[in-house]
Design an enzyme around this catalytic site. Structure first.
Site, short mmCIF file in Angstrom:
data_model
loop_
_atom_site.label_atom_id
_atom_site.label_comp_id
_atom_site.label_asym_id
_atom_site.label_seq_id
_atom_site.Cartn_x
_atom_site.Cartn_y
_atom_site.Cartn_z
N SER B 390 -39.23 36.17 -12.58
CA SER B 390 -38.88 34.97 -11.84
C SER B 390 -39.49 33.83 -12.62
O SER B 390 -40.70 33.75 -12.76
CB SER B 390 -39.46 35.04 -10.44
OG SER B 390 -39.28 33.82 -9.80
N ARG B 391 -38.64 32.96 -13.16
CA ARG B 391 -39.16 31.96 -14.09
C ARG B 391 -39.83 30.79 -13.40
O ARG B 391 -40.63 30.10 -13.99
CB ARG B 391 -38.03 31.45 -14.99
CG ARG B 391 -37.88 32.30 -16.22
CD ARG B 391 -36.59 32.01 -16.95
NE ARG B 391 -35.85 33.24 -17.14
CZ ARG B 391 -34.54 33.31 -17.31
NH1 ARG B 391 -33.82 32.22 -17.28
NH2 ARG B 391 -33.95 34.46 -17.49
N VAL B 392 -39.52 30.52 -12.15
CA VAL B 392 -40.15 29.38 -11.49
C VAL B 392 -40.91 29.77 -10.23
O VAL B 392 -41.75 29.03 -9.76
CB VAL B 392 -39.13 28.28 -11.15
CG1 VAL B 392 -38.61 27.61 -12.39
CG2 VAL B 392 -38.02 28.82 -10.30
#
Lengths: 185, 529
Positions: B390-392
């Site tokens: 999950s990049r953010v």
């Protein structure tokens, strides 16, 4: 309508040439004639379309029919079309040419559909109104369609002005189908 | 049934007539050249715009203009093409394709056009016109993702956290539990709904079986999740145009909530079928095919859709100036809303390097990978933690969870590496053995049943035991029993500690209590020899 692209290019070429040589009126009459011949003779159209009939024969047929009745320029043009194997588009080309001619002369073709035939004063009134609106001369086609009940439908290009009773009834019917009654008292 | 009074009849007529407008004004028309396979080619309509709604005179069937060509116009039909024939008249409506959205849609099943299809009658309440195609909010109207969206699924909330306004892809083969994750996430929002701060959910079913949609509706109803959920259904038998516009309708409904300052969650199940529907329409419209016969703008189709997921800036004044706001909701716009998107992609035999999966992976802010072999090994949800990211979302995770689960992902990565070694059967040194033992137990606590999302405090409590190695003495097969008892016990005896965990606070006292409870309970499970 489907082969507009090809027909348009051929028609445009002839049109430009005719304007240049100042023989537009004559050529237009020729193309009118050709268009009419095509429209009236189904067999003629079929022959032109048929891939079995030899090109030489088609050229001969075109010569026999048109040589006497059209200008040399138009006849040469017909031969060019035959040479390029586009003879089955002749009718489309004639229609396209007429469109170009009308556009050039600032004439717009309009269709009026009414439940009863127009009388002369009304016709003149309609034409005057349309000419004022479109700022062009109007060539009016009339159709009588009793199913309209009353009112009229005018088509100019892809614009439509519809005041027919038929349409009003249709809209009213759709409104009654869709709008579910909510008791407001 | 009483009699109908004459006054009532007049009232009905009057009301219906009030709605009827005399549409006599100048109209632009065209004629149908050809029709078939759900598309029509039309001659005329010289001034029509791309994306405009057109209407067939004969039966009021609607269509959307997609192609503007030199001598004709290509349009998709939003319905049955049977009654349409060559030469029929088509009118411009001068409206862009849109859907009427309102609160009355919650709890309902609708189609792409916003019409109810669940047989419960008309959609009630005021409705606002929202365009299907709308530009995403610009940079100044957004703010970073900072609030978590709890899915209630342990491995996701602990290791791949999702934030409100994020776009997280769920990807995997058929039968790996993709839809289950989405449904569990919807069910988990019930708590928010009960607290009066609902996260509105929109589930978009594209190209699925009608029976699956009915099934999902039943489950959501049983779990009490329908009051805050809208289901949009475009089943496999609907026209291709309805199928590929369904996600856009979902996004339009989500935007209604987002722009009025509320959080919303939209699930696109699934975008691979939507891409197939779009490919069908594109090929019929004779657009040039590209890779895998998809049209050139298939990437843009997905990117512009997913870009509409956003966290809107909290300032009402700035939000009110948002770009491309529909007139209908202009007066209601508030800041601080969000639209989270969970697109789903189905892969074929685990091939994530196919065209559509790579596209959507690159568009989204992270992905959850589901694998068949994990699923078959009994690890459910079958999430491959190693390649899921999950990049953010990390910024949006609550503090207590971050503290407890911070090392979990790394631990598990280490465990998987060593696990391969252990398969050789050779003697292992005690350190390696410990890592493996812990890893096996962590896998066990990350398992979870379907339709039973867990609240975040419970998740923190059990993951605490796992990461601190408090389960080392319990046999692997007993870990899940321990988990259940432990959570029940802790909740019963220390409710205020649970509350603070939920708020994100992890005090030393809580740590001590968790440790003590775990150690006491663990004794029960240690086999006596």
């Amino acid at each position: 309508m489907r082969e507009r692209k090809i027909a348009y290019r051929y028609a445009k070429a002839l049109f430009d040439y005719a304007v240049e040589e100042k023989i537009l009126e004559k050529v237009n009459a020729d193309m009118d004639l050709i268009g009419k011949v095509c429209a009236q003779n189904r067999e003629f159209r079929l022959v032109l379309k048929s891939p079995i009939v030899h090109k030489r024969k088609k050229t001969a047929i075109l010569r026999r029919i048109f040589q006497e009745h059209v200008t040399t320029e138009t006849f040469t043009y017909l031969q060019i079309i035959a040479k390029k194997s586009r003879e089955n588009y002749i009718q489309d080309i004639a229609v396209c040419f007429t469109e170009l001619y009308l556009e050039h002369q600032n004439i717009k073709s309009a269709t009026i559909r009414t439940a009863v035939p127009l009388d002369e004063p009304l016709r003149r009134k309609v034409i005057a109104l349309l000419e004022e609106q479109t700022r062009a001369r109007i060539q009016l086609n009339e159709e009588v369609d009793p199913e309209l009940i009353g009112g009229f439908i005018i088509n100019v290009g892809d614009q439509q002005y519809d005041t027919s009773i038929q349409r009003k009834l249709l809209l009213l019917r759709r409104e009654f189908e869709g709008n579910i009654y909510i008791r407001g008292f | 049934m009483g009699e109908i009074k004459p006054a009532e009849v007049t009232a009905i007529l009057r009301q219906q007539l009030a709605g009827y407008k005399d549409e006599r004004e100048l109209q632009e028309v065209g004629t149908v050249l050809e029709v078939g396979d759900g598309i029509a080619r039309i001659y005329g309509l010289n001034n029509v715009q791309s994306g405009e709604l057109i209407e067939f005179e004969k039966n009021a069937l609607k269509g959307i203009v997609l192609n503007l060509e030199e001598d004709n116009v290509g349009a998709v039909l939003l319905g049955d093409s049977q009654d349409i024939s060559e030469g029929d008249v088509v009118r411009r409506t001068r409206r862009i394709a849109s859907i009427l959205v309102g609160e009355g849609m919650l709890g309902r099943v609708i189609n792409t056009l916003g019409e109810p299809i669940d047989g419960k009658g008309e959609i009630k309440g005021k409705r606002y016109e929202m365009p299907l195609e709308r530009k995403a909010p610009g940079v100044i109207f957004r703010q970073p993702v900072d609030e978590p969206l709890q899915t209630g699924i342990k491995p996701i909330d602990a290791m791949i956290p999702i934030g409100r306004g994020q776009r997280e892809l769920i990807i995997g083969d058929r039968q790996t539990g993709k839809t289950a994750i989405a449904i569990d996430t919807i069910i988990n929002q019930r708590e928010n709904h009960e607290m009066g701060k609902p996260v509105y959910c929109i589930y978009v079913a594209v190209g699925q079986k009608g029976s699956s949609v009915a099934n999902i509706q039943k489950i959501l109803e049983d779990k009490g999740a329908m009051p805050y959920t809208v289901i949009i259904s475009a089943t496999a038998s609907d026209p291709a145009a309805m199928q590929f516009y369904a996600p856009f309708a979902g996004a339009a409904i989500g935007e209604f909530f987002r722009d009025t300052g509320r959080p919303a969650l939209v699930i696109f199940d699934d975008l691979s079928k939507q891409a197939v529907a779009y490919r069908e329409v594109s090929l019929l419209l004779r657009r040039p095919p590209g890779r895998e016969a998809y049209p050139g703008d298939i990437f843009y189709l997905h990117s512009r859709l997913l870009e509409r997921a956003a966290r809107v800036i909290s300032s009402d004044i700035v939000a009110a100036k948002m770009n491309d706001l529909p007139e209908s909701i202009r007066s209601m716009v508030k800041g601080g809303g969000s639209l989270t998107a969970l697109p789903i992609i189905e892969t074929q035999a685990g091939d994530i390097s196919a065209y559509i999966p790579t596209n959507v992976i690159s568009i989204t802010d992270g992905q959850i990978f589901l694998e068949t072999n994990l699923f078959n090994a009994g690890i459910r949800p079958a999430i491959n933690v190693g390649i899921s990211v999950s990049r953010v979302g990390g910024k949006a995770q609550i503090k207590s969870m971050k503290k407890v689960a911070g090392t979990l992902k790394l631990d598990q990565a280490q465990f998987r590496e060593l696990e391969a070694f252990s398969k050789f059967g050779s003697e292992l040194d005690p350190a390696t053995k410990a890592v493996i033992e812990k890893g096996v137990r962590n896998v066990e606590i990350l398992k979870q049943d379907q339709y039973s999302p867990m609240n975040v405090a419970e998740q923190i409590a059990i993951i605490f035991c796992g990461t601190r190695g408090l389960l080392m003495d319990i046999p692997v097969t007993k870990v899940r029993n321990f988990e259940m008892e432990f959570i029940h016990y802790f909740e019963l005896h220390y409710p205020e500690q649970m509350d603070s965990l939920k708020k994100g606070i992890l005090t030393d006292e809580t740590v001590k209590l968790l440790e003590k409870t775990a150690k006491d309970l663990a004794k029960k499970y240690i086999p006596n020899e």
